[in-house]
Design a protein around this motif. Sequence first.
Motif, PDB file in Angstrom:
ATOM      1  N   SER A   1       4.516 -15.984 -28.841  1.00  0.00           N
ATOM      2  CA  SER A   1       4.379 -16.259 -27.412  1.00  0.00           C
ATOM      3  C   SER A   1       4.307 -17.771 -27.209  1.00  0.00           C
ATOM      4  O   SER A   1       3.938 -18.510 -28.132  1.00  0.00           O
ATOM      5  CB  SER A   1       3.116 -15.600 -26.850  1.00  0.00           C
ATOM      6  N   PRO A   2       4.624 -18.242 -26.023  1.00  0.00           N
ATOM      7  CA  PRO A   2       4.481 -19.678 -25.761  1.00  0.00           C
ATOM      8  C   PRO A   2       3.070 -20.174 -26.073  1.00  0.00           C
ATOM      9  O   PRO A   2       2.910 -21.266 -26.621  1.00  0.00           O
ATOM     10  CB  PRO A   2       4.813 -19.799 -24.272  1.00  0.00           C
ATOM     11  N   ASN A   3       2.054 -19.382 -25.770  1.00  0.00           N
ATOM     12  CA  ASN A   3       0.671 -19.780 -26.050  1.00  0.00           C
ATOM     13  C   ASN A   3       0.403 -19.890 -27.544  1.00  0.00           C
ATOM     14  O   ASN A   3      -0.376 -20.744 -27.972  1.00  0.00           O
ATOM     15  CB  ASN A   3      -0.321 -18.813 -25.400  1.00  0.00           C
ATOM     16  N   ASP A   4       1.040 -19.042 -28.360  1.00  0.00           N
ATOM     17  CA  ASP A   4       0.884 -19.143 -29.821  1.00  0.00           C
ATOM     18  C   ASP A   4       1.429 -20.478 -30.318  1.00  0.00           C
ATOM     19  O   ASP A   4       0.814 -21.137 -31.156  1.00  0.00           O
ATOM     20  CB  ASP A   4       1.596 -17.988 -30.523  1.00  0.00           C
ATOM     21  N   TYR A   5       2.582 -20.878 -29.809  1.00  0.00           N
ATOM     22  CA  TYR A   5       3.162 -22.161 -30.192  1.00  0.00           C
ATOM     23  C   TYR A   5       2.261 -23.319 -29.748  1.00  0.00           C
ATOM     24  O   TYR A   5       2.061 -24.275 -30.490  1.00  0.00           O
ATOM     25  CB  TYR A   5       4.548 -22.333 -29.570  1.00  0.00           C
TER      26      TYR A   5
ATOM     27  N   TYR B   1       9.473 -10.299 -22.776  1.00  0.00           N
ATOM     28  CA  TYR B   1       8.378 -10.184 -21.810  1.00  0.00           C
ATOM     29  C   TYR B   1       8.934  -9.944 -20.403  1.00  0.00           C
ATOM     30  O   TYR B   1       8.412  -9.108 -19.658  1.00  0.00           O
ATOM     31  CB  TYR B   1       7.498 -11.437 -21.860  1.00  0.00           C
ATOM     32  N   GLN B   2      10.001 -10.650 -20.047  1.00  0.00           N
ATOM     33  CA  GLN B   2      10.613 -10.449 -18.738  1.00  0.00           C
ATOM     34  C   GLN B   2      11.131  -9.022 -18.604  1.00  0.00           C
ATOM     35  O   GLN B   2      10.976  -8.386 -17.572  1.00  0.00           O
ATOM     36  CB  GLN B   2      11.746 -11.467 -18.527  1.00  0.00           C
ATOM     37  N   THR B   3      11.700  -8.478 -19.670  1.00  0.00           N
ATOM     38  CA  THR B   3      12.163  -7.087 -19.672  1.00  0.00           C
ATOM     39  C   THR B   3      10.988  -6.140 -19.538  1.00  0.00           C
ATOM     40  O   THR B   3      11.038  -5.165 -18.768  1.00  0.00           O
ATOM     41  CB  THR B   3      12.956  -6.784 -20.962  1.00  0.00           C
ATOM     42  N   LYS B   4       9.908  -6.419 -20.254  1.00  0.00           N
ATOM     43  CA  LYS B   4       8.697  -5.579 -20.198  1.00  0.00           C
ATOM     44  C   LYS B   4       8.111  -5.550 -18.786  1.00  0.00           C
ATOM     45  O   LYS B   4       7.573  -4.521 -18.338  1.00  0.00           O
ATOM     46  CB  LYS B   4       7.663  -6.101 -21.191  1.00  0.00           C
ATOM     47  N   LEU B   5       8.215  -6.667 -18.084  1.00  0.00           N
ATOM     48  CA  LEU B   5       7.698  -6.731 -16.715  1.00  0.00           C
ATOM     49  C   LEU B   5       8.556  -5.939 -15.738  1.00  0.00           C
ATOM     50  O   LEU B   5       8.150  -5.718 -14.601  1.00  0.00           O
ATOM     51  CB  LEU B   5       7.606  -8.188 -16.251  1.00  0.00           C
TER      52      LEU B   5
ATOM     53  N   THR C   1       8.501 -17.922 -16.474  1.00  0.00           N
ATOM     54  CA  THR C   1       8.853 -19.343 -16.462  1.00  0.00           C
ATOM     55  C   THR C   1       7.650 -20.269 -16.628  1.00  0.00           C
ATOM     56  O   THR C   1       7.723 -21.224 -17.403  1.00  0.00           O
ATOM     57  CB  THR C   1       9.664 -19.689 -15.201  1.00  0.00           C
ATOM     58  N   PRO C   2       6.510 -20.028 -15.960  1.00  0.00           N
ATOM     59  CA  PRO C   2       5.368 -20.930 -16.184  1.00  0.00           C
ATOM     60  C   PRO C   2       4.878 -20.937 -17.640  1.00  0.00           C
ATOM     61  O   PRO C   2       4.443 -21.986 -18.137  1.00  0.00           O
ATOM     62  CB  PRO C   2       4.289 -20.378 -15.250  1.00  0.00           C
ATOM     63  N   LEU C   3       4.966 -19.805 -18.321  1.00  0.00           N
ATOM     64  CA  LEU C   3       4.571 -19.749 -19.735  1.00  0.00           C
ATOM     65  C   LEU C   3       5.515 -20.598 -20.587  1.00  0.00           C
ATOM     66  O   LEU C   3       5.082 -21.387 -21.431  1.00  0.00           O
ATOM     67  CB  LEU C   3       4.569 -18.306 -20.227  1.00  0.00           C
TER      68      LEU C   3
ATOM     69  N   ASP D   1       7.471 -23.018 -19.507  1.00  0.00           N
ATOM     70  CA  ASP D   1       7.344 -24.422 -19.126  1.00  0.00           C
ATOM     71  C   ASP D   1       6.120 -25.071 -19.765  1.00  0.00           C
ATOM     72  O   ASP D   1       6.165 -26.252 -20.139  1.00  0.00           O
ATOM     73  CB  ASP D   1       7.285 -24.568 -17.607  1.00  0.00           C
ATOM     74  N   ALA D   2       5.022 -24.327 -19.902  1.00  0.00           N
ATOM     75  CA  ALA D   2       3.827 -24.867 -20.567  1.00  0.00           C
ATOM     76  C   ALA D   2       4.138 -25.203 -22.022  1.00  0.00           C
ATOM     77  O   ALA D   2       3.703 -26.241 -22.543  1.00  0.00           O
ATOM     78  CB  ALA D   2       2.670 -23.869 -20.474  1.00  0.00           C
ATOM     79  N   PHE D   3       4.891 -24.345 -22.694  1.00  0.00           N
ATOM     80  CA  PHE D   3       5.323 -24.591 -24.077  1.00  0.00           C
ATOM     81  C   PHE D   3       6.189 -25.846 -24.147  1.00  0.00           C
ATOM     82  O   PHE D   3       5.951 -26.745 -24.952  1.00  0.00           O
ATOM     83  CB  PHE D   3       6.081 -23.356 -24.580  1.00  0.00           C
ATOM     84  N   LYS D   4       7.188 -25.920 -23.278  1.00  0.00           N
ATOM     85  CA  LYS D   4       8.093 -27.068 -23.266  1.00  0.00           C
ATOM     86  C   LYS D   4       7.322 -28.356 -22.961  1.00  0.00           C
ATOM     87  O   LYS D   4       7.523 -29.379 -23.624  1.00  0.00           O
ATOM     88  CB  LYS D   4       9.187 -26.833 -22.223  1.00  0.00           C
ATOM     89  N   ASN D   5       6.419 -28.315 -22.001  1.00  0.00           N
ATOM     90  CA  ASN D   5       5.653 -29.504 -21.641  1.00  0.00           C
ATOM     91  C   ASN D   5       4.709 -29.935 -22.754  1.00  0.00           C
ATOM     92  O   ASN D   5       4.471 -31.133 -22.929  1.00  0.00           O
ATOM     93  CB  ASN D   5       4.894 -29.280 -20.334  1.00  0.00           C
TER      94      ASN D   5
END
Length: 188
Positions: A71-75, A105-109, A120-122, A124-128
């Motif tokens: 997940s972006p948070n894991d990274y 995740y988008q598919t799961k939603l 996208t916010p998740l 973007d947080a990873f990219k930032n």
Amino acid sequence: MELKKAKRHKAYLKLGVSAVSGGGKSMSALLLAKGLVGDWEKIAVIDTENGSANLYEHLGNYNVLELKTFSPNDYIKAIDVCLQAGMKCIIIDGISFEWDWCLAYQTKLGGKYQDWGQVTPLHDAFKNKILQSPVHVITTVRRKQEYEIVTEGGKTKVNKVGLAEQTRGGYEYELTLNFEIDENHLAR
């Protein structure tokens, strides 16, 4: 807001390395990192490929953090571990799994366009986190064959359109420098 005169200051490079599987991304990233910081012990590899970063241990005494979930948070947490350890260059080998996680995740939603509002916010947080980290960051990304489906004269055809990076479109524009490694191990 304040207008100031331009003044050169220390900058941290954000580099991308992309290639097909087996194309030399990991080794290239390690050699680039060594050139940037000069000390293997100040280099960390966030390894998303089942310990494959260890294959290059003969190069030097660098650090490896094996990431098992993507997940972006894991990274982001992995980057924080590297920063807290005093690393001067972080290699994220690779980021394609983060994008795969976002797509799943988008598919799961529900797979609807509006579901990107949560994904996208998740991403973007990873990219930032990468862009704002006060160290050099090198990311590797897989390239694979892309296809398009076209209809000509009532017949449907599948055409190869070239290789594409397996991450969100436009990521390469965020970077200081982005290398594409070809089948001959030449970068452009």
